[in-house]
Design an enzyme around this catalytic site. Structure first.
Site, short mmCIF file in Angstrom:
data_model
loop_
_atom_site.label_atom_id
_atom_site.label_comp_id
_atom_site.label_asym_id
_atom_site.label_seq_id
_atom_site.Cartn_x
_atom_site.Cartn_y
_atom_site.Cartn_z
N GLU A 168 0.83 -1.21 0.00
CA GLU A 168 0.00 0.00 0.00
C GLU A 168 0.86 1.26 0.00
O GLU A 168 1.78 1.41 0.83
CB GLU A 168 -0.91 0.02 1.23
CG GLU A 168 -1.83 1.25 1.25
CD GLU A 168 -2.59 1.41 2.56
OE1 GLU A 168 -3.77 1.81 2.51
OE2 GLU A 168 -2.01 1.14 3.63
N LYS A 191 -8.61 4.46 -2.46
CA LYS A 191 -9.10 3.89 -1.19
C LYS A 191 -10.37 4.60 -0.75
O LYS A 191 -10.41 5.82 -0.64
CB LYS A 191 -8.01 4.02 -0.13
CG LYS A 191 -8.29 3.29 1.18
CD LYS A 191 -7.06 3.36 2.08
CE LYS A 191 -7.26 2.57 3.35
NZ LYS A 191 -6.04 2.59 4.21
N CYS A 193 -5.48 -2.06 2.34
CA CYS A 193 -5.41 -2.09 3.80
C CYS A 193 -6.77 -2.34 4.45
O CYS A 193 -7.45 -3.31 4.14
CB CYS A 193 -4.75 -0.80 4.28
SG CYS A 193 -4.11 -0.83 5.95
#
Length: 318
Positions: free
Chosen positions: A46, A137, A171
């Site tokens: 990430e 994200k 994540c």
């Protein structure tokens, strides 16, 4: 070439922190090494390019109108990736030359959101060197919200790779059941979960998602040690003052469609972890459970997904 077998590399490496160009060189070197070892897919952690915002938790980052925080953030923004500028062209060319697909975690500064705000994005580049998706994200986690912006559903996409269908999340959005379902519903059978670097994040959820989805789940984490901060980092003395010796210890791993380990979490080792996956294992485990197939009830429970790329301005006539 067996379409049901896929050899992939998990690149568990540290960035040249907040140095986009130097980290790009490290990424390219790992792609070349993976290709030499006959890998068809390589995955990076990430936000690896140019790095995770480790300073937030150790420098009072929530201080309002603080000059130090502004200067570190500005350095971060200047080193972020602008895809429209061509920052990933060399990676795309290398992917095409080596016939290897790439999942790369970046910090993106996109022009379609004005070119100043930052997004934690996961980019998929196919074996022809084409960018097929950029997933921003959906929800930055806790202190990440001090520097990252919330993304949208445009990148919730699954891609064909030989006989596999591969998708990925960043994540803690791997904990979002509806985000996972959006990928399952597109036929995902190889799930990519990228992390900034910690066994504590990967040791439980990797197997859980594999059991839930009856898919292969690949978690890839970066590394970050106190000694990895470059000497030209703004306010380095402040960052190091309360910095632990290890911020990210890796934890990259692979679980099979039965939820059992294929590769147990690996900590504190930098380099490529290589494994070959057999698609037939997915079909074996879907025999008794398929979360969006025979074990679903779309007449009762159904997910609606907005995959529009969000923007603050729409121009008529374009």
């Amino acid at each position: 070439m067996n379409p049901n077998k896929l050899t992939l590399a998990l690149a568990q490496i540290a960035p040249v922190w907040l140095d986009r160009l130097a980290t790009l060189e490290k990424v390219k070197a790992n792609i070349q090494e993976a290709a030499q070892k006959d890998c068809e897919l390589i995955v990076f952690g990430e936000g690896l390019l140019p790095g995770y915002p480790w300073w937030l938790s150790i420098t009072h980052a929530s201080a309002w109108d603080d000059r130090i925080q502004k200067e570190i953030h500005a350095h971060y923004a200047r080193n972020a990736v602008q895809i429209e500028r061509g920052d990933l062209i060399e990676i795309q060319k290398l992917a095409r030359q080596k016939k290897i697909a790439v999942y790369l975690g970046i910090i993106e500064r996109p022009i379609d959101r004005g070119g100043h705000s930052l997004y934690c994005s996961l980019v998929f580049i196919d074996q022809q060197g084409e960018i097929r998706s950029v997933h921003r994200k959906l929800q930055p986690t806790y202190d990440e919200r001090l520097t990252w912006s919330p993304g949208d559903g445009n990148g919730l996409q699954v891609h064909a790779l030989k006989g596999f269908r591969v998708g990925g999340l960043n994540c803690w959005e791997n904990w979002m059941p509806l985000a996972r379902t959006a990928l399952y519903g597109q036929g995902e059978n190889l799930h990519i979960a990228v992390w900034p670097g910690a066994v504590r994040n990967t040791e439980m959820i990797t197997r859980m998602i594999a059991q839930e989805s009856r898919s292969f789940v690949v978690s890839v984490s970066s590394l970050m040690r106190k000694t990895d901060f470059p000497t030209d980092t703004p306010h380095l003395d402040l960052i190091l003052e309360n910095c632990p010796a290890v911020l990210g210890n890796g934890g990259s791993c692979i679980a099979g469609p039965d939820g059992k380990w294929i590769l147990e979490p690996v900590a504190d080792e930098e380099g490529l972890l290589i494994q070959t996956l057999d698609l037939n294992r997915v079909f074996e485990e879907r025999q008794n459970f398929d979360p969006v197939g025979h074990y679903s009830r779309p007449d009762v429970l159904k997910l609606q997904v907005n995959r529009s790329r969000q923007s603050s301005v729409d121009f008529d006539g374009e």
